[in-house]
Scaffold this motif. Structure first.
Motif, PDB file in Angstrom:
ATOM      1  N   ARG A  54      49.707  71.604 -31.612  1.00  0.00           N
ATOM      2  CA  ARG A  54      48.794  71.833 -32.979  1.00  0.00           C
ATOM      3  C   ARG A  54      47.759  72.714 -33.071  1.00  0.00           C
ATOM      4  O   ARG A  54      47.495  73.612 -33.817  1.00  0.00           O
ATOM      5  CB  ARG A  54      48.638  70.294 -33.723  1.00  0.00           C
ATOM      6  CG  ARG A  54      48.122  70.472 -34.979  1.00  0.00           C
ATOM      7  CD  ARG A  54      48.090  69.272 -35.577  1.00  0.00           C
ATOM      8  NE  ARG A  54      46.993  68.558 -34.842  1.00  0.00           N
ATOM      9  CZ  ARG A  54      46.980  67.137 -35.335  1.00  0.00           C
ATOM     10  NH1 ARG A  54      47.633  66.555 -36.118  1.00  0.00           N
ATOM     11  NH2 ARG A  54      46.184  66.321 -34.430  1.00  0.00           N
ATOM     12  N   ASP A  58      47.416  75.962 -35.041  1.00  0.00           N
ATOM     13  CA  ASP A  58      46.241  76.201 -36.042  1.00  0.00           C
ATOM     14  C   ASP A  58      45.414  77.525 -35.871  1.00  0.00           C
ATOM     15  O   ASP A  58      45.047  78.276 -36.790  1.00  0.00           O
ATOM     16  CB  ASP A  58      45.198  74.983 -36.095  1.00  0.00           C
ATOM     17  CG  ASP A  58      45.749  73.682 -36.817  1.00  0.00           C
ATOM     18  OD1 ASP A  58      47.039  73.828 -37.170  1.00  0.00           O
ATOM     19  OD2 ASP A  58      45.336  72.533 -36.414  1.00  0.00           O
ATOM     20  N   GLU A  91      50.590  76.185 -44.138  1.00  0.00           N
ATOM     21  CA  GLU A  91      51.394  74.714 -43.935  1.00  0.00           C
ATOM     22  C   GLU A  91      50.705  74.105 -42.794  1.00  0.00           C
ATOM     23  O   GLU A  91      50.174  74.943 -41.712  1.00  0.00           O
ATOM     24  CB  GLU A  91      52.844  74.937 -43.715  1.00  0.00           C
ATOM     25  CG  GLU A  91      53.488  75.219 -44.809  1.00  0.00           C
ATOM     26  CD  GLU A  91      54.991  75.066 -44.816  1.00  0.00           C
ATOM     27  OE1 GLU A  91      55.839  75.194 -45.781  1.00  0.00           O
ATOM     28  OE2 GLU A  91      55.482  75.318 -43.463  1.00  0.00           O
ATOM     29  N   ARG A  92      50.388  73.049 -42.773  1.00  0.00           N
ATOM     30  CA  ARG A  92      49.890  72.288 -41.577  1.00  0.00           C
ATOM     31  C   ARG A  92      50.866  71.276 -41.132  1.00  0.00           C
ATOM     32  O   ARG A  92      51.321  70.397 -42.158  1.00  0.00           O
ATOM     33  CB  ARG A  92      48.404  71.712 -41.861  1.00  0.00           C
ATOM     34  CG  ARG A  92      47.251  72.970 -41.718  1.00  0.00           C
ATOM     35  CD  ARG A  92      45.960  72.406 -42.089  1.00  0.00           C
ATOM     36  NE  ARG A  92      45.609  71.270 -41.133  1.00  0.00           N
ATOM     37  CZ  ARG A  92      45.386  71.465 -39.809  1.00  0.00           C
ATOM     38  NH1 ARG A  92      45.163  72.593 -39.143  1.00  0.00           N
ATOM     39  NH2 ARG A  92      45.070  70.220 -38.952  1.00  0.00           N
ATOM     40  N   SER A  93      50.682  70.643 -39.891  1.00  0.00           N
ATOM     41  CA  SER A  93      51.582  69.719 -39.346  1.00  0.00           C
ATOM     42  C   SER A  93      50.565  68.688 -38.927  1.00  0.00           C
ATOM     43  O   SER A  93      49.609  69.030 -38.079  1.00  0.00           O
ATOM     44  CB  SER A  93      52.316  70.048 -38.354  1.00  0.00           C
ATOM     45  OG  SER A  93      53.355  68.853 -37.842  1.00  0.00           O
ATOM     46  N   ASP A  94      50.868  67.542 -38.889  1.00  0.00           N
ATOM     47  CA  ASP A  94      50.190  66.416 -38.384  1.00  0.00           C
ATOM     48  C   ASP A  94      50.497  65.989 -36.898  1.00  0.00           C
ATOM     49  O   ASP A  94      50.117  65.079 -36.460  1.00  0.00           O
ATOM     50  CB  ASP A  94      49.946  65.162 -39.262  1.00  0.00           C
ATOM     51  CG  ASP A  94      51.429  64.567 -39.465  1.00  0.00           C
ATOM     52  OD1 ASP A  94      52.356  65.074 -39.101  1.00  0.00           O
ATOM     53  OD2 ASP A  94      51.059  63.493 -40.377  1.00  0.00           O
ATOM     54  N   ALA A  95      51.836  66.623 -36.442  1.00  0.00           N
ATOM     55  CA  ALA A  95      52.176  66.183 -35.340  1.00  0.00           C
ATOM     56  C   ALA A  95      51.433  66.879 -34.357  1.00  0.00           C
ATOM     57  O   ALA A  95      50.688  67.995 -34.385  1.00  0.00           O
ATOM     58  CB  ALA A  95      53.710  66.871 -35.286  1.00  0.00           C
ATOM     59  N   SER A  96      51.454  66.299 -32.850  1.00  0.00           N
ATOM     60  CA  SER A  96      50.724  67.029 -31.935  1.00  0.00           C
ATOM     61  C   SER A  96      51.118  68.523 -31.412  1.00  0.00           C
ATOM     62  O   SER A  96      50.535  69.315 -30.857  1.00  0.00           O
ATOM     63  CB  SER A  96      50.780  65.867 -30.723  1.00  0.00           C
ATOM     64  OG  SER A  96      50.315  64.837 -30.902  1.00  0.00           O
ATOM     65  N   ARG A 171      61.181  62.851 -38.238  1.00  0.00           N
ATOM     66  CA  ARG A 171      60.447  62.461 -39.544  1.00  0.00           C
ATOM     67  C   ARG A 171      61.346  62.290 -40.847  1.00  0.00           C
ATOM     68  O   ARG A 171      62.501  62.780 -40.912  1.00  0.00           O
ATOM     69  CB  ARG A 171      59.267  63.327 -39.763  1.00  0.00           C
ATOM     70  CG  ARG A 171      58.478  63.772 -39.013  1.00  0.00           C
ATOM     71  CD  ARG A 171      57.429  62.269 -38.754  1.00  0.00           C
ATOM     72  NE  ARG A 171      56.535  62.393 -37.323  1.00  0.00           N
ATOM     73  CZ  ARG A 171      55.194  63.056 -37.378  1.00  0.00           C
ATOM     74  NH1 ARG A 171      54.914  63.570 -38.855  1.00  0.00           N
ATOM     75  NH2 ARG A 171      54.489  63.068 -36.432  1.00  0.00           N
TER      76      ARG A 171
END
Length: 209
Positions: A54, A58, A91-96, A171
Motif C-alpha cells: 500500500r 500510495d 482511490e485508496r485501499s485499506d489493504a496492506s 472483501r
C-alpha cells in the motif's frame, strides 16, 4: 533493465500510453524521477510479478499520478493473468497490499478451507483459481495428479490449485486482497481443475466473480 531515466525518455519519445513494470521498478521510477514523470503520456501502468504494498501504491499514485494502475495476478499454471485489480486515480485501499482483483474472462476464484469448503466472509483460507489452466506438467504425471484436482465448487475437471503461503482476503465488494508479500510463497501449487492458488486468504464473499 533500463535505468528509470532511460525508461521515461523512451516513453516520452514514443508516446507510450500503457506500460508494464514490476511494482519495485515502478516505485523506483517514482522515487528517482519525482513529479516530472507525472507529465509522461501514460494512461495506465500495469504491475505484476510481485505484491505491491500500500505504501508503494500510495507513492506511485501521489508522484506519478497515473489515471489507472492495474495489478495482474496469476501463477504460471493459470496461463497468464487470471485476476486483475484496478486502482483509479484518487482511490485508496485499506489493504496492506494492492488487491489482486476479480477473475478475468471465464475464470472463477474461491477462498476455501483445508477441506475444500467455501470460507465465510472474513475467514482466512486458500485462494483457488479455476478455468483457463494448463493441462498439467509435461512428463510429470505424479505432480500433475497431485496438483491438479477437481473443482470442489463446480465439480469440473482440470482445475488446479497452487499452494503458496500468500494470504488473500475477499472483501464484500468481491475483490481479493493479498495479505502477505508475494515473496512469502514457499510451497508448490496444487491445481484444482481451475487452480488452488494456495494462498491463505480471508474471504468476504465465498466466491469472486
Amino acid at each position: 533493465m533500463w535505468p528509470a531515466e532511460r525508461t521515461a525518455a523512451e516513453i516520452e519519445r514514443h508516446g507510450i500510453t500503457i506500460a508494464c513494470f514490476t511494482p519495485g521498478y515502478l516505485t523506483q521510477m517514482a522515487e528517482l524521477l519525482g513529479e516530472s514523470a507525472s507529465r509522461l503520456p501514460i494512461r495506465s501502468y500495469t504491475v505484476g510479478g510481485e505484491a505491491m504494498s500500500r505504501a508503494n501504491l500510495d507513492l506511485v499514485q501521489a508522484v506519478l499520478k497515473p489515471p489507472r494502475i492495474i495489478n495482474g495476478y496469476g501463477p504460471t499454471e493459470t496461463v497468464i493473468t487470471p485476476t486483475v485489480g484496478i486502482a483509479l486515480a484518487g482511490e485508496r485501499s485499506d489493504a496492506s497490499y494492492m488487491p489482486i482483483g476479480k477473475p478475468v474472462g471465464d475464470r472463477s476464484a474461491y477462498v476455501l478451507d483445508g477441506d475444500l469448503n467455501l470460507c465465510p466472509p472474513g475467514v482466512p483460507g486458500e485462494l483457488y483459481l479455476a478455468g483457463g489452466l494448463a493441462r498439467g506438467y509435461l512428463g510429470r504425471p505424479d505432480a500433475s495428479a497431485e496438483r491438479f484436482v477437481a473443482d470442489p465448487v463446480r465439480r469440473c475437471i482440470r482445475r488446479s490449485n497452487q499452494r503458496s503461503n500468500r494470504r488473500t482476503i475477499r472483501r464484500a465488494n468481491q475483490r481479493a486482497v493479498l495479505l502477505a508479500p508475494e515473496g512469502a510463497c514457499t510451497a508448490p501449487a496444487t491445481w484444482c481443475a481451475g487452480t488452488r492458488a494456495g494462498n491463505s486468504s480471508t474471504s468476504a464473499a465465498s466466491t469472486i466473480r
